[in-house]
Design a protein around this motif. Sequence first.
Motif, PDB file in Angstrom:
ATOM      1  N   ALA A 198       0.669  21.124  13.473  1.00 37.62           N
ATOM      2  CA  ALA A 198       1.466  22.101  14.209  1.00 37.62           C
ATOM      3  C   ALA A 198       2.943  21.733  14.265  1.00 37.62           C
ATOM      4  O   ALA A 198       3.797  22.613  14.394  1.00 37.62           O
ATOM      5  N   ALA A 199       3.265  20.443  14.172  1.00 39.18           N
ATOM      6  CA  ALA A 199       4.661  20.016  14.253  1.00 39.18           C
ATOM      7  C   ALA A 199       5.342  19.961  12.886  1.00 39.18           C
ATOM      8  O   ALA A 199       6.551  19.738  12.812  1.00 39.18           O
ATOM      9  N   LEU A 200       4.592  20.178  11.807  1.00 40.39           N
ATOM     10  CA  LEU A 200       5.168  20.090  10.468  1.00 40.39           C
ATOM     11  C   LEU A 200       5.972  21.347  10.135  1.00 40.39           C
ATOM     12  O   LEU A 200       5.626  22.454  10.545  1.00 40.39           O
ATOM     13  N   LYS A 201       7.035  21.171   9.348  1.00 37.19           N
ATOM     14  CA  LYS A 201       7.828  22.283   8.855  1.00 37.19           C
ATOM     15  C   LYS A 201       7.080  22.989   7.718  1.00 37.19           C
ATOM     16  O   LYS A 201       6.130  22.445   7.143  1.00 37.19           O
ATOM     17  N   ALA A 202       7.556  24.180   7.359  1.00 37.74           N
ATOM     18  CA  ALA A 202       6.897  24.963   6.323  1.00 37.74           C
ATOM     19  C   ALA A 202       6.831  24.205   4.996  1.00 37.74           C
ATOM     20  O   ALA A 202       5.797  24.200   4.318  1.00 37.74           O
ATOM     21  N   TYR A 203       7.940  23.550   4.595  1.00 45.38           N
ATOM     22  CA  TYR A 203       7.940  22.853   3.315  1.00 45.38           C
ATOM     23  C   TYR A 203       6.974  21.676   3.328  1.00 45.38           C
ATOM     24  O   TYR A 203       6.396  21.312   2.287  1.00 45.38           O
ATOM     25  N   GLN A 204       6.782  21.068   4.513  1.00 45.02           N
ATOM     26  CA  GLN A 204       5.828  19.962   4.614  1.00 45.02           C
ATOM     27  C   GLN A 204       4.395  20.463   4.496  1.00 45.02           C
ATOM     28  O   GLN A 204       3.547  19.800   3.898  1.00 45.02           O
ATOM     29  N   ARG A 205       4.136  21.615   5.045  1.00 46.17           N
ATOM     30  CA  ARG A 205       2.794  22.200   4.928  1.00 46.17           C
ATOM     31  C   ARG A 205       2.509  22.602   3.479  1.00 46.17           C
ATOM     32  O   ARG A 205       1.389  22.436   2.994  1.00 46.17           O
ATOM     33  N   ARG A 206       3.535  23.117   2.801  1.00 39.80           N
ATOM     34  CA  ARG A 206       3.349  23.445   1.382  1.00 39.80           C
ATOM     35  C   ARG A 206       3.045  22.176   0.580  1.00 39.80           C
ATOM     36  O   ARG A 206       2.209  22.194  -0.328  1.00 39.80           O
ATOM     37  N   ALA A 207       3.688  21.078   0.918  1.00 36.62           N
ATOM     38  CA  ALA A 207       3.502  19.828   0.184  1.00 36.62           C
ATOM     39  C   ALA A 207       2.092  19.276   0.326  1.00 36.62           C
ATOM     40  O   ALA A 207       1.617  18.538  -0.551  1.00 36.62           O
ATOM     41  N   ILE A 208       1.403  19.617   1.425  1.00 31.20           N
ATOM     42  CA  ILE A 208       0.039  19.111   1.608  1.00 31.20           C
ATOM     43  C   ILE A 208      -1.017  20.129   1.183  1.00 31.20           C
ATOM     44  O   ILE A 208      -2.203  19.927   1.413  1.00 31.20           O
ATOM     45  N   GLY A 209      -0.572  21.243   0.562  1.00 29.00           N
ATOM     46  CA  GLY A 209      -1.545  22.138  -0.059  1.00 29.00           C
ATOM     47  C   GLY A 209      -1.758  23.476   0.599  1.00 29.00           C
ATOM     48  O   GLY A 209      -2.795  24.107   0.385  1.00 29.00           O
ATOM     49  N   ILE A 210      -0.767  23.963   1.372  1.00 21.69           N
ATOM     50  CA  ILE A 210      -0.891  25.268   2.012  1.00 21.69           C
ATOM     51  C   ILE A 210       0.057  26.243   1.330  1.00 21.69           C
ATOM     52  O   ILE A 210       1.281  26.088   1.380  1.00 21.69           O
ATOM     53  N   GLY A 211      -0.498  27.245   0.663  1.00 23.93           N
ATOM     54  CA  GLY A 211       0.295  28.250  -0.026  1.00 23.93           C
ATOM     55  C   GLY A 211       0.481  29.490   0.831  1.00 23.93           C
ATOM     56  O   GLY A 211      -0.283  29.736   1.764  1.00 23.93           O
ATOM     57  N   TYR A 212       1.501  30.298   0.485  1.00 17.60           N
ATOM     58  CA  TYR A 212       1.840  31.442   1.334  1.00 17.60           C
ATOM     59  C   TYR A 212       2.452  32.555   0.502  1.00 17.60           C
ATOM     60  O   TYR A 212       3.385  32.338  -0.261  1.00 17.60           O
ATOM     61  N   MET A 213       1.904  33.768   0.675  1.00 19.10           N
ATOM     62  CA  MET A 213       2.513  34.977   0.124  1.00 19.10           C
ATOM     63  C   MET A 213       2.911  35.862   1.296  1.00 19.10           C
ATOM     64  O   MET A 213       2.048  36.420   1.975  1.00 19.10           O
ATOM     65  N   PRO A 214       4.215  36.011   1.572  1.00 21.56           N
ATOM     66  CA  PRO A 214       4.640  36.831   2.710  1.00 21.56           C
ATOM     67  C   PRO A 214       4.483  38.318   2.429  1.00 21.56           C
ATOM     68  O   PRO A 214       4.341  38.743   1.278  1.00 21.56           O
ATOM     69  N   GLN A 215       4.516  39.109   3.484  1.00 18.94           N
ATOM     70  CA  GLN A 215       4.391  40.556   3.338  1.00 18.94           C
ATOM     71  C   GLN A 215       5.629  41.167   2.702  1.00 18.94           C
ATOM     72  O   GLN A 215       5.534  42.105   1.917  1.00 18.94           O
ATOM     73  N   THR A 216       6.809  40.651   3.041  1.00 15.94           N
ATOM     74  CA  THR A 216       8.064  41.164   2.498  1.00 15.94           C
ATOM     75  C   THR A 216       8.864  40.006   1.909  1.00 15.94           C
ATOM     76  O   THR A 216       8.586  38.840   2.152  1.00 15.94           O
ATOM     77  N   ASN A 217       9.872  40.369   1.106  1.00 19.62           N
ATOM     78  CA  ASN A 217      10.718  39.351   0.459  1.00 19.62           C
ATOM     79  C   ASN A 217       9.868  38.316  -0.261  1.00 19.62           C
ATOM     80  O   ASN A 217      10.084  37.110  -0.155  1.00 19.62           O
ATOM     81  N   MET A 218       8.883  38.813  -1.021  1.00 21.07           N
ATOM     82  CA  MET A 218       7.894  37.916  -1.600  1.00 21.07           C
ATOM     83  C   MET A 218       8.267  37.410  -2.992  1.00 21.07           C
ATOM     84  O   MET A 218       7.595  36.536  -3.537  1.00 21.07           O
TER      85      MET A 218
END
Length: 223
Positions: free
Chosen positions: A65-85
Motif C-alpha cells: 500500500a505504501a509503494l509508488k506506482a512505478y514500484q508496483r510495476r517493477a514487482i509485476g503489476i501491470g495497468y491499462m487505464p481507461q483514458t490516456n492509455m
Amino acid sequence: MEIENLTGGYGDTNVIFGLSARVHAGQVLGVFGRNGVGKTTLARLIQGSLSPASGGIVFRGKDIAALKAYQRRAIGIGYMPQTNMVFNDLTVLENLCIGNPSRPFEPYFDRFPRLAERLDQAAGTMSGGERKILAFVRTMLEDTDMIILDEPSEGVQPENIGLMAQCLRERVEAGAGAFLCEQNLSFLTEVADHYLGIDQGKAIIDRSAADISPQEVRSALSL
C-alpha cells in the motif's frame, strides 16, 4: 493479491470505503457497477497512482500500500487505464515496446492485423477503439503477474472484444491474475471467474461466477 478494508480517493475525499477483495493467480476478478461508483478509483488505488487513506493491499504476501506506482510495476503489476492509455506522439511499435515486452507480437498481430499494418503510424492518429486495442495488446505483452484493466472494451467493435477476451483468458491460464473493471456484460461473463459489484464505493456483490447469473449482474448494473 488481497485488498483488505481499503478506503481512499482524492485528497480528503474518499470514494472507496472499507472494500475487501482477493484475486488469485489464474483468475479474473470482474469488477462492475454503474458509472461513477468508484471502479476507476479502486483500480488506481491498486495500481498506485492514488494512495489509500487506510487498509492494506497485499501482493505475494507483502503489503504494498505504501509503494509508488512505478514500484508496483517493477514487482509485476501491470495497468491499462481507461483514458490516456497510449502515447499519442509515439508510433504503434514504440507504444508496444514501452513495457519491455517479453512475449512475441505475432499472435496478437494475427488477431488484430490493423496493428501490424500501422506499426509506423503515430498512435494519436488512430481511432479511439484502435487505441484501446493497442493499449490492451501492450498490457498483454508485458511480463506481469497481476493485470489491472480499466474499461478495456469501451469503444471497441464487438468482434474485437471477443478477441480481447480470448487473449485475456490465455494470459490468465498461463498463470497471471487479472483485475477487470468493465461494464460490458458480454465481456464480463465471458472471462470473469469471480464478481465484485460495487455501488457508492462499497461492495454489494462478492460471488463466484458459478454462484451468480448474468441477469443478477445486469440488475446490479442498473441499480
